[in-house]
Design an enzyme around this catalytic site. Structure first.
Site, PDB file in Angstrom:
ATOM      1  N   HIS A  93     -10.700  33.297 -22.748  1.00  0.00           N
ATOM      2  CA  HIS A  93     -10.797  31.841 -22.828  1.00  0.00           C
ATOM      3  C   HIS A  93     -12.040  31.284 -22.127  1.00  0.00           C
ATOM      4  O   HIS A  93     -12.202  30.060 -22.045  1.00  0.00           O
ATOM      5  CB  HIS A  93      -9.550  31.158 -22.249  1.00  0.00           C
ATOM      6  CG  HIS A  93      -8.300  31.389 -23.042  1.00  0.00           C
ATOM      7  ND1 HIS A  93      -7.222  30.538 -22.995  1.00  0.00           N
ATOM      8  CD2 HIS A  93      -7.948  32.366 -23.903  1.00  0.00           C
ATOM      9  CE1 HIS A  93      -6.251  30.975 -23.785  1.00  0.00           C
ATOM     10  NE2 HIS A  93      -6.677  32.103 -24.348  1.00  0.00           N
TER      11      HIS A  93
ATOM     12  N   ASP B   5      -5.599  34.203 -34.023  1.00  0.00           N
ATOM     13  CA  ASP B   5      -6.145  32.899 -33.676  1.00  0.00           C
ATOM     14  C   ASP B   5      -6.737  32.928 -32.269  1.00  0.00           C
ATOM     15  O   ASP B   5      -6.318  33.712 -31.415  1.00  0.00           O
ATOM     16  CB  ASP B   5      -5.090  31.799 -33.817  1.00  0.00           C
ATOM     17  CG  ASP B   5      -3.909  31.945 -32.869  1.00  0.00           C
ATOM     18  OD1 ASP B   5      -3.411  33.080 -32.729  1.00  0.00           O
ATOM     19  OD2 ASP B   5      -3.488  30.940 -32.279  1.00  0.00           O
TER      20      ASP B   5
ATOM     21  N   GLU C  34      -0.514  31.751 -32.030  1.00  0.00           N
ATOM     22  CA  GLU C  34      -0.104  32.045 -30.657  1.00  0.00           C
ATOM     23  C   GLU C  34      -0.750  31.087 -29.666  1.00  0.00           C
ATOM     24  O   GLU C  34      -0.115  30.682 -28.691  1.00  0.00           O
ATOM     25  CB  GLU C  34      -0.469  33.489 -30.299  1.00  0.00           C
ATOM     26  CG  GLU C  34       0.275  34.033 -29.085  1.00  0.00           C
ATOM     27  CD  GLU C  34      -0.428  33.766 -27.761  1.00  0.00           C
ATOM     28  OE1 GLU C  34       0.172  34.009 -26.708  1.00  0.00           O
ATOM     29  OE2 GLU C  34      -1.597  33.298 -27.780  1.00  0.00           O
TER      30      GLU C  34
ATOM     31  N   GLU D  59      -1.734  41.921 -25.731  1.00  0.00           N
ATOM     32  CA  GLU D  59      -2.299  40.902 -24.839  1.00  0.00           C
ATOM     33  C   GLU D  59      -3.136  41.561 -23.731  1.00  0.00           C
ATOM     34  O   GLU D  59      -2.823  42.669 -23.288  1.00  0.00           O
ATOM     35  CB  GLU D  59      -1.185  40.071 -24.202  1.00  0.00           C
ATOM     36  CG  GLU D  59      -0.516  39.092 -25.145  1.00  0.00           C
ATOM     37  CD  GLU D  59      -1.405  37.918 -25.510  1.00  0.00           C
ATOM     38  OE1 GLU D  59      -2.423  37.681 -24.814  1.00  0.00           O
ATOM     39  OE2 GLU D  59      -1.091  37.229 -26.499  1.00  0.00           O
TER      40      GLU D  59
END
Length: 390
Positions: free
Chosen positions: A358, A77, A141, A170
């Site tokens: 992001h 996701d 997540e 990550e």
């Protein structure tokens, strides 16, 4: 680029083209499952539900039997892309520009998923080995993290899976691939301070009790002095006031209540319970008769650390051998699903450079995704050489 690197890049682009904004999967996990089945993995798709939360698709894949059991973990996701007009290209087209793959989720963390899937497929294709490799993949997540990794781990354990070590993909590197391995994470606790006064007219303050001065004094008392000076493996804990609200649109009214919301990123000196007790003591000392209340949100993000040991040294060695950099061992940053995995086995995190995660134009060099796949394969080589004995 090597065949391994190209395999990782191709899979990364295929995953990015599935717009799996939490909680939607959009076919991302099936694209991954198809590649893993091709490599001989058994793959299961598991959907979890909970009242008041969206259903979430998760994936569990395994190759081999018995111990040692090594797991890769990650999430398909992604966060929303934001203003599409600000992107150089469609955030779900996975176009390559100047050698970089551009798209939402390339860094966080479809690039790493593609890299460890390609590495695992390559390693398994080279011949038999003693032990098992699994992939734990969630679609929850970036969201509430209720129907994802925590439930997938319990589901796998109920079916007899026992993990010896885990590596989460990550984006851990601040500047260059090979900079940093996360060996733990700080905890995160959210709270609200509410101070109640008495509403009244600003021209007659003697008839009212303005809660704002007391709320400011109490908020300051919560944040200072410092909670601690740090520990051997963690930076000092930190409390940040993130909002201060009275909900008062008028200039001539003293409000009845003032609220301050805060977050604490805490190290292994604290638990949520001991932090709550410390803050309650601080507030009581500063109250001076003010009517206040402290409330804390449920906390599933505890501070944890994987103590430097043979496994940590093995992963660091594979990174250094592949990149020429000795990675720093760190517990910095936010939370991740490693907080759930640590209850089952030692867990580390290592992935791409995180500078654009992001952000608009999230991107990673294709060559670095290939290099990450080579690192993950080196980890597998060393892991089963060292731990698959007896």
């Amino acid at each position: 680029m090597t065949d391994l690197g190209q395999d990782a890049v191709d899979l990364c682009r295929a995953l990015v083209r599935r717009p799996s904004v939490t909680p939607q999967d959009a076919g991302a996990q099936e694209a991954l499952a198809a590649r893993l089945r091709q490599a001989g993995f058994s793959v299961e798709s598991v959907t979890f539900s909970a009242p008041g939360t969206p259903d979430v698709v998760n994936l569990f894949a395994r190759f081999g039997e018995g111990a040692p059991h090594f797991a890769f973990a990650g999430h398909t996701d992604v966060v929303p892309p934001g203003d599409l007009a600000r992107w150089r290209s469609d955030p779900f087209a996975a176009e390559i520009d100047g050698g970089e793959i551009i798209g939402r989720g390339v860094v966080d963390m479809k690039g790493a998923i593609a890299a460890f899937a390609a590495a695992a497929a390559s390693f398994c294709a080279r011949g038999p080995f003693k032990g098992s490799i699994s992939l734990l993949i969630t679609g929850d997540e970036e969201g509430p993290a209720i129907n994802g990794t925590e439930k997938l781990l319990a589901w796998a354990a109920e079916r007899g899976a026992r993990f010896d070590h885990c590596l989460v993909g990550e984006p851990t590197n601040p500047d260059a691939l090979g900079d940093m391995i996360k060996i733990g994470r700080r905890g995160s606790l959210n709270g609200t301070l509410t101070v109640t006064g008495r509403q009244g007219h600003v021209a007659y303050p003697q008839r009212a009790d303005n809660p704002i001065p007391a709320a400011m004094r109490l908020a300051q008392a919560l944040a200072a002095p410092p909670l601690d000076a740090g520990t051997a493996l963690f930076d000092p804990s930190n409390l940040e006031i993130v909002s201060f609200d009275v909900g008062n649109p008028a200039f001539n009214v003293i409000p009845a209540q003032a609220r301050a919301r805060f977050n604490i990123r805490f190290n292994d000196h604290w638990t949520p319970q001991s932090l709550a007790a410390e803050l309650q003591t601080r507030a009581a000392r500063a109250a001076q008769g003010a009517d206040f209340a402290l409330a804390f949100e449920p906390c599933n993000a505890l501070a944890f650390v994987t103590e430097p040991d043979a496994f940590v040294g093995l992963v660091a060695g594979a990174v250094e051998r592949t990149t020429g950099r000795r990675p720093k061992l760190s517990t910095s940053g936010g939370t991740s699903d490693a907080r759930f995995i640590r209850a089952y086995c030692p867990v580390l995190e290592f992935g791409l450079v995180g500078q654009t995660m992001h952000m608009v134009d999230e991107r990673a060099p294709a060559a670095e995704i290939g290099a990450l796949a080579a690192i993950y394969e080196a980890v597998l080589d060393d892991y089963f050489r060292v731990f698959a004995h007896g």
